[in-house]
Design an enzyme around this catalytic site. Structure first.
Site, PDB file in Angstrom:
ATOM      1  N   HIS A  72       9.003  -0.539  16.021  1.00 42.86           N
ATOM      2  CA  HIS A  72       9.427  -1.586  15.281  1.00 42.86           C
ATOM      3  C   HIS A  72       8.266  -2.717  15.179  1.00 42.86           C
ATOM      4  CE1 HIS A  72      14.085  -1.003  15.559  1.00 42.86           C
ATOM      5  NE2 HIS A  72      13.563  -0.018  14.848  1.00 42.86           N
ATOM      6  N   TYR A 205      18.880 -10.665  15.406  1.00 36.21           N
ATOM      7  CA  TYR A 205      19.513 -11.747  16.367  1.00 36.21           C
ATOM      8  C   TYR A 205      20.225 -12.633  15.722  1.00 36.21           C
ATOM      9  CZ  TYR A 205      16.503 -10.059  20.363  1.00 36.21           C
ATOM     10  OH  TYR A 205      15.908  -9.346  21.214  1.00 36.21           O
ATOM     11  N   PRO A 297      18.999 -10.915  29.085  1.00 31.39           N
ATOM     12  CA  PRO A 297      18.310  -9.804  28.133  1.00 31.39           C
ATOM     13  C   PRO A 297      18.047 -10.374  26.836  1.00 31.39           C
ATOM     14  CG  PRO A 297      20.684  -9.697  28.624  1.00 31.39           C
ATOM     15  CD  PRO A 297      20.290 -10.732  29.509  1.00 31.39           C
ATOM     16  N   LYS A 301      13.187  -8.347  28.254  1.00 33.01           N
ATOM     17  CA  LYS A 301      12.097  -8.367  29.115  1.00 33.01           C
ATOM     18  C   LYS A 301      12.177  -7.634  30.412  1.00 33.01           C
ATOM     19  CE  LYS A 301       9.285 -10.261  26.374  1.00 33.01           C
ATOM     20  NZ  LYS A 301       8.608  -9.201  25.643  1.00 33.01           N
ATOM     21  N   TYR A 389       7.095 -11.463  22.323  1.00 36.48           N
ATOM     22  CA  TYR A 389       8.155 -10.469  22.372  1.00 36.48           C
ATOM     23  C   TYR A 389       7.390  -9.061  22.462  1.00 36.48           C
ATOM     24  CZ  TYR A 389      12.703  -8.391  20.652  1.00 36.48           C
ATOM     25  OH  TYR A 389      13.654  -7.847  20.887  1.00 36.48           O
TER      26      TYR A 389
HETATM   27  P1  FAS Z   1      16.817  -1.191  38.815  1.00 34.44           P
HETATM   28  O1  FAS Z   1      18.211  -2.075  39.339  1.00 34.44           O
HETATM   29  O2  FAS Z   1      16.806  -0.490  37.310  1.00 34.44           O
HETATM   30  O3  FAS Z   1      16.737  -0.097  39.721  1.00 34.44           O
HETATM   31  C1  FAS Z   1      16.941  -0.342  41.260  1.00 34.44           C
HETATM   32  C2  FAS Z   1      17.146   1.215  41.657  1.00 34.44           C
HETATM   33  O4  FAS Z   1      17.547   0.801  43.071  1.00 34.44           O
HETATM   34  C3  FAS Z   1      18.679   1.532  41.178  1.00 34.44           C
HETATM   35  O5  FAS Z   1      18.595   2.990  40.731  1.00 34.44           O
HETATM   36  C4  FAS Z   1      19.609   1.559  42.376  1.00 34.44           C
HETATM   37  O6  FAS Z   1      20.626   2.399  42.415  1.00 34.44           O
HETATM   38  C5  FAS Z   1      18.766   1.563  43.471  1.00 34.44           C
HETATM   39  N1  FAS Z   1      19.078   0.897  44.765  1.00 34.44           N
HETATM   40  C6  FAS Z   1      19.890  -0.228  44.860  1.00 34.44           C
HETATM   41  N2  FAS Z   1      20.072  -0.480  46.301  1.00 34.44           N
HETATM   42  C7  FAS Z   1      19.627   0.816  47.098  1.00 34.44           C
HETATM   43  C8  FAS Z   1      19.451   0.994  48.228  1.00 34.44           C
HETATM   44  N3  FAS Z   1      19.818   0.311  49.172  1.00 34.44           N
HETATM   45  N4  FAS Z   1      18.846   2.565  48.795  1.00 34.44           N
HETATM   46  C9  FAS Z   1      18.303   2.953  47.702  1.00 34.44           C
HETATM   47  N5  FAS Z   1      18.334   2.839  46.504  1.00 34.44           N
HETATM   48  C10 FAS Z   1      18.916   1.593  46.074  1.00 34.44           C
HETATM   49  N6  FAS Z   1      16.876  -5.478  30.342  1.00 34.44           N
HETATM   50  C11 FAS Z   1      16.444  -5.454  29.297  1.00 34.44           C
HETATM   51  O7  FAS Z   1      15.431  -5.785  29.003  1.00 34.44           O
HETATM   52  N7  FAS Z   1      17.283  -5.287  28.171  1.00 34.44           N
HETATM   53  C12 FAS Z   1      18.512  -4.985  28.231  1.00 34.44           C
HETATM   54  O8  FAS Z   1      19.281  -4.980  27.475  1.00 34.44           O
HETATM   55  C13 FAS Z   1      19.212  -4.973  29.567  1.00 34.44           C
HETATM   56  N8  FAS Z   1      20.362  -4.943  29.727  1.00 34.44           N
HETATM   57  C14 FAS Z   1      20.798  -4.633  31.112  1.00 34.44           C
HETATM   58  C15 FAS Z   1      22.386  -4.452  31.305  1.00 34.44           C
HETATM   59  C16 FAS Z   1      22.895  -4.347  32.692  1.00 34.44           C
HETATM   60  C17 FAS Z   1      24.146  -4.074  32.891  1.00 34.44           C
HETATM   61  C18 FAS Z   1      21.729  -4.603  33.911  1.00 34.44           C
HETATM   62  C19 FAS Z   1      22.265  -4.642  35.139  1.00 34.44           C
HETATM   63  C20 FAS Z   1      20.645  -4.871  33.566  1.00 34.44           C
HETATM   64  C21 FAS Z   1      20.126  -4.861  32.201  1.00 34.44           C
HETATM   65  N9  FAS Z   1      18.640  -5.134  31.920  1.00 34.44           N
HETATM   66  C22 FAS Z   1      18.049  -5.273  30.660  1.00 34.44           C
HETATM   67  C23 FAS Z   1      17.723  -5.279  32.983  1.00 34.44           C
HETATM   68  C24 FAS Z   1      17.393  -4.056  33.517  1.00 34.44           C
HETATM   69  O9  FAS Z   1      17.076  -3.159  32.392  1.00 34.44           O
HETATM   70  C25 FAS Z   1      16.393  -4.326  34.835  1.00 34.44           C
HETATM   71  O10 FAS Z   1      15.502  -5.158  34.097  1.00 34.44           O
HETATM   72  C26 FAS Z   1      15.564  -2.977  35.071  1.00 34.44           C
HETATM   73  O11 FAS Z   1      16.462  -2.000  35.195  1.00 34.44           O
HETATM   74  C27 FAS Z   1      14.598  -3.424  36.189  1.00 34.44           C
HETATM   75  O12 FAS Z   1      14.299  -2.302  36.848  1.00 34.44           O
HETATM   76  P2  FAS Z   1      14.248  -1.897  38.552  1.00 34.44           P
HETATM   77  O13 FAS Z   1      13.546  -3.104  38.914  1.00 34.44           O
HETATM   78  O14 FAS Z   1      13.729  -0.482  38.549  1.00 34.44           O
HETATM   79  O15 FAS Z   1      15.646  -2.161  38.807  1.00 34.44           O
HETATM   80  C1  PHB Z   2      19.036  -3.190  23.531  1.00 35.65           C
HETATM   81  O1  PHB Z   2      18.764  -2.607  22.579  1.00 35.65           O
HETATM   82  O2  PHB Z   2      19.488  -2.963  24.540  1.00 35.65           O
HETATM   83  C2  PHB Z   2      18.267  -4.886  23.533  1.00 35.65           C
HETATM   84  C3  PHB Z   2      17.556  -5.252  22.655  1.00 35.65           C
HETATM   85  C4  PHB Z   2      17.327  -6.466  22.528  1.00 35.65           C
HETATM   86  C5  PHB Z   2      17.488  -7.401  23.677  1.00 35.65           C
HETATM   87  C6  PHB Z   2      18.306  -7.009  24.523  1.00 35.65           C
HETATM   88  C7  PHB Z   2      18.912  -5.540  24.356  1.00 35.65           C
HETATM   89  O3  PHB Z   2      17.063  -8.535  23.523  1.00 35.65           O
END
Ligand code: FAS
Ligand code: PHB
Length: 395
Positions: A72, A205, A297, A301, A389
């Site tokens: 995009h 958005y 979100p 980022k 962005y």
């Molecule tokens: P993660 O949380 O991805 O990974 C951590 C890992 O550690 C997990 O697999 C977990 O199971 C494991 N873990 C935890 N405790 C442990 C333990 N005690 N022992 C062993 N393993 C353990 N970001 C965006 O940019 N856009 C979005 O739309 C977006 N939507 C999201 C929606 C939700 C519901 C959530 C919770 C987050 C969202 N995020 C979004 C943010 C998300 O993408 C994070 O920034 C990203 O997963 C960060 O990656 P990690 O730091 O690797 O953490």
């Molecule tokens: C998504 O596609 O999950 C998404 C895109 C843009 C955002 C947040 C989530 O700012």
């Protein structure tokens, strides 16, 4: 068990770190408490910054991303039922973002690590970390855990806490070491995955008096849409028809445009907060990704910031193992936090501009509309949004 770097968490941070270390000839072991299937099916982020895409491609794990990712060169802001495009290509000298789901990135990285003989252990239990505070030179850091009920200990030189916001690494630091910066927002996002062709080529958005809405996607056939809701919203109060009805209102446009609906494959409510801990390291323990910070979100980022952290950590560890110097390791937290706080600012700004706050009044609503009007009528303002962005430079 013995390795150079013990990594807790097989999310984007842990897997990218293990992959980058491997490319530097540095051994690591990744310990994940969930199953491989759970981690690879967990619906999370969807937008990859230019720098994240370049890194994955340059390090040999971007083949499917190149094939299936949606590139995009712009994003749309919709307010007052009118739509304004922010042109990334024009404003950032050709940079773009790529839509490619986080769980697809996790799949590609897990496959690559295992194919390279990397050690990624899923479904470990009772993880704990020890001797990471550098006080006792004779005993090395250790990670204790259970695998298939058997107690095991991984002795390593360094521990990378990539275990997310709810992990055990951050809470393992002694009292008084960490300073926490936290802002919880008075709303959440209700998100759906829908089997419906996205009604827009690029993201929309939308600022609306009833609340924020976002149209995103995962493929030409799967939509990913969000609407601002109460932070403690009960998803059971939102049957599919009601979700689509609210999205139709908030995404409505004066131009001839229709939001195509379809079966909702998955829906859920995510709370929103800004969160940072300082420092992001202590002794031989290094926190990366959501273990150290959370962004709302709105700026897309979270995943990208996690990748940025581990790029800096991998470079510092590579320097240590090749030269014995620790200066990049000592500077890890400071180097990461400069970018973390700039990304926190951008994510807070996007969130504050586009959401309706219960404690704000008509003045604030006019101020938000003026901010959007300025953004879409000033090249300088649009360029600032665009460069954030698509992703700020790593340092
Ligand atoms: P993660 O949380 O991805 O990974 C951590 C890992 O550690 C997990 O697999 C977990 O199971 C494991 N873990 C935890 N405790 C442990 C333990 N005690 N022992 C062993 N393993 C353990 N970001 C965006 O940019 N856009 C979005 O739309 C977006 N939507 C999201 C929606 C939700 C519901 C959530 C919770 C987050 C969202 N995020 C979004 C943010 C998300 O993408 C994070 O920034 C990203 O997963 C960060 O990656 P990690 O730091 O690797 O953490
Ligand atoms: C998504 O596609 O999950 C998404 C895109 C843009 C955002 C947040 C989530 O700012």
């Amino acid at each position: 068990m013995r390795t150079q770097v013990g990594i807790i968490g097989a999310g984007p941070a842990g897997l990218v770190l293990s992959h980058l270390l491997h490319l530097h000839g540095i051994e690591s072991v990744v310990l994940e408490n969930r199953s491989r299937q759970y981690v690879q099916e967990r619906v999370r982020a969807g937008v990859l910054e230019q720098g994240t895409v370049d890194l994955l491609k340059e390090t040999g794990v971007g083949e499917r991303l190149q094939r299936e990712g949606l590139v995009h060169y712009g994003v749309n802001l919709r307010f007052g039922r009118r739509t304004h495009r922010i042109d990334f290509a024009d404003l950032t000298g050709g940079k773009a973002v790529t839509i490619y789901a986080q769980h697809e990135v996790v799949k590609d990285l897990t496959d690559a690590r295992l194919a390279a003989g990397g050690q990624v252990h899923f479904e470990v239990a009772d993880t704990s970390i020890h001797n990471f505070d550098n006080s006792n030179r004779t005993s090395k850091p250790a990670i204790r855990f259970r695998k298939d009920g058997e107690p095991l200990e991984l002795v390593c030189d360094f521990v990378a806490g990539c275990d997310g916001y709810h992990g055990i690494c951050r809470p393992s630091l002694p009292e008084g070491i960490l300073t926490t910066f936290d802002r919880v927002y008075p709303f959440g996002w209700l998100g759906i995955l829908a089997e419906a062709p996205p009604s827009s080529e690029e993201l929309i958005y939308a600022y609306h008096e009833r609340g924020f809405a976002l149209l995103s996607m995962r493929s030409p056939h799967i939509g990913r849409l969000y609407l601002q809701c109460r932070p403690d919203e009960d998803i059971l109060n939102w049957p599919d028809a009601k979700i689509w009805q609210e999205l139709q209102v908030r995404l409505a446009a004066e131009e001839k445009w229709k939001l195509v609906e379809g079966p909702v494959l998955q829906k859920g409510v995510t709370g929103m907060r800004s969160f940072v801990v300082e420092p992001m390291q202590y002794g031989n323990l290094f926190l990366a990704g959501d273990a150290a910070h959370i962004v709302p979100p709105t700026g897309a980022k979270g995943l990208n910031l996690a990748v940025a952290d581990v790029r800096i950590l991998a470079r510092a560890l590579a320097d240590f193992y090749s030269t014995g110097r620790r200066d990049l390791l000592h500077a890890y937290s400071e180097t990461c936090l400069r970018r973390v706080w700039k990304v926190q600012r951008f994510s807070w700004w996007m969130t504050s501009m586009l959401h309706r706050f219960d404690n704000e009044n008509a003045f604030d609503h006019r101020r938000q509309l003026a901010e959007l009007d300025y953004l879409t009528s000033s090249r300088a303002a649009a360029q600032s949004l665009a460069e954030n962005y698509v992703g700020l430079p790593l340092e």
